[in-house]
Design an enzyme around this catalytic site. Sequence first.
Site, PDB file in Angstrom:
ATOM      1  N   SER A   1      -0.798  -5.968   7.005  1.00  0.00           N
ATOM      2  CA  SER A   1      -0.800  -5.396   8.352  1.00  0.00           C
ATOM      3  C   SER A   1      -2.178  -5.601   8.980  1.00  0.00           C
ATOM      4  O   SER A   1      -3.155  -5.867   8.272  1.00  0.00           O
ATOM      5  CB  SER A   1      -0.516  -3.894   8.258  1.00  0.00           C
ATOM      6  OG  SER A   1      -0.781  -3.238   9.482  1.00  0.00           O
TER       7      SER A   1
ATOM      8  N   TYR B   1      -0.401   4.996   5.744  1.00  0.00           N
ATOM      9  CA  TYR B   1      -0.071   3.599   6.059  1.00  0.00           C
ATOM     10  C   TYR B   1      -1.323   2.726   5.932  1.00  0.00           C
ATOM     11  O   TYR B   1      -1.305   1.661   5.310  1.00  0.00           O
ATOM     12  CB  TYR B   1       0.509   3.506   7.476  1.00  0.00           C
ATOM     13  CG  TYR B   1       1.062   2.133   7.825  1.00  0.00           C
ATOM     14  CD1 TYR B   1       2.334   1.749   7.413  1.00  0.00           C
ATOM     15  CD2 TYR B   1       0.305   1.228   8.571  1.00  0.00           C
ATOM     16  CE1 TYR B   1       2.841   0.495   7.741  1.00  0.00           C
ATOM     17  CE2 TYR B   1       0.804  -0.028   8.890  1.00  0.00           C
ATOM     18  CZ  TYR B   1       2.079  -0.387   8.478  1.00  0.00           C
ATOM     19  OH  TYR B   1       2.568  -1.639   8.800  1.00  0.00           O
TER      20      TYR B   1
HETATM   21  P1  NAP Z   1      11.563  -2.070  10.007  1.00  0.00           P
HETATM   22  O1  NAP Z   1      12.471  -2.743  10.970  1.00  0.00           O
HETATM   23  O2  NAP Z   1      11.375  -0.604  10.064  1.00  0.00           O
HETATM   24  O3  NAP Z   1      11.939  -2.531   8.528  1.00  0.00           O
HETATM   25  C1  NAP Z   1      11.425  -1.926   7.374  1.00  0.00           C
HETATM   26  C2  NAP Z   1      12.256  -2.373   6.193  1.00  0.00           C
HETATM   27  O4  NAP Z   1      11.821  -1.678   5.003  1.00  0.00           O
HETATM   28  C3  NAP Z   1      13.734  -2.000   6.389  1.00  0.00           C
HETATM   29  O5  NAP Z   1      14.540  -3.004   5.820  1.00  0.00           O
HETATM   30  C4  NAP Z   1      13.834  -0.720   5.596  1.00  0.00           C
HETATM   31  O6  NAP Z   1      15.148  -0.386   5.195  1.00  0.00           O
HETATM   32  C5  NAP Z   1      12.967  -1.085   4.402  1.00  0.00           C
HETATM   33  N1  NAP Z   1      12.681   0.108   3.629  1.00  0.00           N
HETATM   34  C6  NAP Z   1      12.129   1.265   4.052  1.00  0.00           C
HETATM   35  N2  NAP Z   1      12.135   2.159   3.043  1.00  0.00           N
HETATM   36  C7  NAP Z   1      12.706   1.556   1.973  1.00  0.00           C
HETATM   37  C8  NAP Z   1      13.019   1.966   0.654  1.00  0.00           C
HETATM   38  N3  NAP Z   1      12.779   3.219   0.231  1.00  0.00           N
HETATM   39  N4  NAP Z   1      13.590   1.074  -0.182  1.00  0.00           N
HETATM   40  C9  NAP Z   1      13.870  -0.174   0.224  1.00  0.00           C
HETATM   41  N5  NAP Z   1      13.636  -0.620   1.479  1.00  0.00           N
HETATM   42  C10 NAP Z   1      13.056   0.244   2.335  1.00  0.00           C
HETATM   43  O7  NAP Z   1      10.100  -2.638  10.204  1.00  0.00           O
HETATM   44  P2  NAP Z   1       9.481  -4.115  10.176  1.00  0.00           P
HETATM   45  O8  NAP Z   1       8.575  -4.169  11.327  1.00  0.00           O
HETATM   46  O9  NAP Z   1      10.520  -5.166  10.007  1.00  0.00           O
HETATM   47  O10 NAP Z   1       8.586  -3.977   8.865  1.00  0.00           O
HETATM   48  C11 NAP Z   1       8.629  -4.867   7.771  1.00  0.00           C
HETATM   49  C12 NAP Z   1       7.257  -4.905   7.119  1.00  0.00           C
HETATM   50  O11 NAP Z   1       6.324  -5.420   8.067  1.00  0.00           O
HETATM   51  C13 NAP Z   1       6.727  -3.543   6.695  1.00  0.00           C
HETATM   52  O12 NAP Z   1       6.036  -3.670   5.468  1.00  0.00           O
HETATM   53  C14 NAP Z   1       5.749  -3.193   7.816  1.00  0.00           C
HETATM   54  O13 NAP Z   1       4.735  -2.313   7.394  1.00  0.00           O
HETATM   55  C15 NAP Z   1       5.203  -4.567   8.133  1.00  0.00           C
HETATM   56  N6  NAP Z   1       4.550  -4.701   9.428  1.00  0.00           N
HETATM   57  C16 NAP Z   1       5.249  -4.604  10.604  1.00  0.00           C
HETATM   58  C17 NAP Z   1       4.571  -4.768  11.809  1.00  0.00           C
HETATM   59  C18 NAP Z   1       5.263  -4.700  13.140  1.00  0.00           C
HETATM   60  O14 NAP Z   1       4.597  -4.805  14.159  1.00  0.00           O
HETATM   61  N7  NAP Z   1       6.576  -4.568  13.208  1.00  0.00           N
HETATM   62  C19 NAP Z   1       3.203  -4.994  11.818  1.00  0.00           C
HETATM   63  C20 NAP Z   1       2.523  -5.069  10.611  1.00  0.00           C
HETATM   64  C21 NAP Z   1       3.210  -4.931   9.424  1.00  0.00           C
HETATM   65  P3  NAP Z   1      16.033   0.623   6.130  1.00  0.00           P
HETATM   66  O15 NAP Z   1      16.432  -0.150   7.348  1.00  0.00           O
HETATM   67  O16 NAP Z   1      17.153   0.984   5.246  1.00  0.00           O
HETATM   68  O17 NAP Z   1      15.132   1.789   6.483  1.00  0.00           O
END
Ligand code: NAP
Length: 242
Positions: free
Chosen positions: A134, A147
Site C-alpha cells: 500500500s 492498517y
Molecule cells: P476490497 O474490494 O475490499 O477487497 C478485499 C478482499 O479481501 C476481498 O476479496 C475480501 O473478501 C478479502 N478479505 C477480507 N477479509 C478476508 C478474510 N478474513 N479472509 C479472506 N479474504 C478476506 O478491496 P481491494 O481494494 O480490492 O483490496 C485488495 C488489496 O489491495 C488489499 O490488501 C488492500 O489493502 C490493498 N490496497 C487497496 C488499495 C485501494 O485503493 N483500493 C490501495 C492500496 C492497497 P470479502 O469480499 O469477502 O470481504
Amino acid sequence: MTAFSLEGKTALVTGANTGIGQAIAVAMGRAGAHVICAGRSATADTVAMIDSAEELTLDFADPMAAQDTFQTHKTDILVNNAGIIRRNDSTEFTEADWDAVMDVNLKALFFTSQAFAKAALNDNREARIVNIASLLSFQGGIRVPSYTASKHGVAGLTKLLANEWAAKGINVNAIAPGYIETNNTEALRADPDRNKAILDRIPAGRWGQADDIAETAVFLSAPASKYIHGAILNVDGGWLAR
Ligand code: NAP
C-alpha cells in the site's frame, strides 16, 4: 511463449471475489495460468470469467487457514491480496480492530507464504509470491493505525522473504497500489472534498483501476521479471513521486 506468458503455471489469488484480487485472477488467466480463486466469499463469478479456474474457500478469520492448501494444490504463483482496513482515532482504536487487521493483512500473509514456499522448496519448483502492499507501506496515513502497521509489515516481510528465498528459486515482490476504485475506497470517493483532494494530488489525474494493478501482478509472476527480488513496485499514478 513470450517472457510475459504464464502458460503452464498455476496461480492462487486470495480475495479473488472482488476488486483488485478479482482483476488479478482474471489477468493471470488471460496470461495463460490456471487460477485458484480463493476467498471467504464465493468466487464463482470470477471463476466464470477465466478459461481455466477453480474456487477455493479460504477465510483468514483464521490466519493459519492455508496451512494444508499447498499439499493438495500444486501452485507456482501466490498472490497475497486479501486485506481489510478499520478507521478510528488512535485514542479510540480497539484491540479487536488491531487484531482483525493484523491477522488478515500480515499474519495470514506470512503463514500462507510459509506454507506455499515449503511446498515449492520441497518439490524443487521455481515459484513467485506477489504481495499487495500500500502507499501506507511508506506513508503514515491517519486514523488507520493497524492498517499502516500491517502494510509497513508487508513491505518488510517482502524484503526478508526475498533475502531468504531468492537463491532457492522463489521471487518475492510486492505492489504498492495508489488510490484504486474498489469497495475499499468507496467511502473516500463518496466524500466530494476528499475525492477532490486525492485527485488533485495524483500526477496522472485519475483514480487507478484494478486492472492497473492486475497487469503488474502478471509481470511480477512472469519470466520477464526473473531477476526482480524484494522490490515494492509503486503503481500509484505518480502519487509517491510528488
Ligand atoms: P476490497 O474490494 O475490499 O477487497 C478485499 C478482499 O479481501 C476481498 O476479496 C475480501 O473478501 C478479502 N478479505 C477480507 N477479509 C478476508 C478474510 N478474513 N479472509 C479472506 N479474504 C478476506 O478491496 P481491494 O481494494 O480490492 O483490496 C485488495 C488489496 O489491495 C488489499 O490488501 C488492500 O489493502 C490493498 N490496497 C487497496 C488499495 C485501494 O485503493 N483500493 C490501495 C492500496 C492497497 P470479502 O469480499 O469477502 O470481504
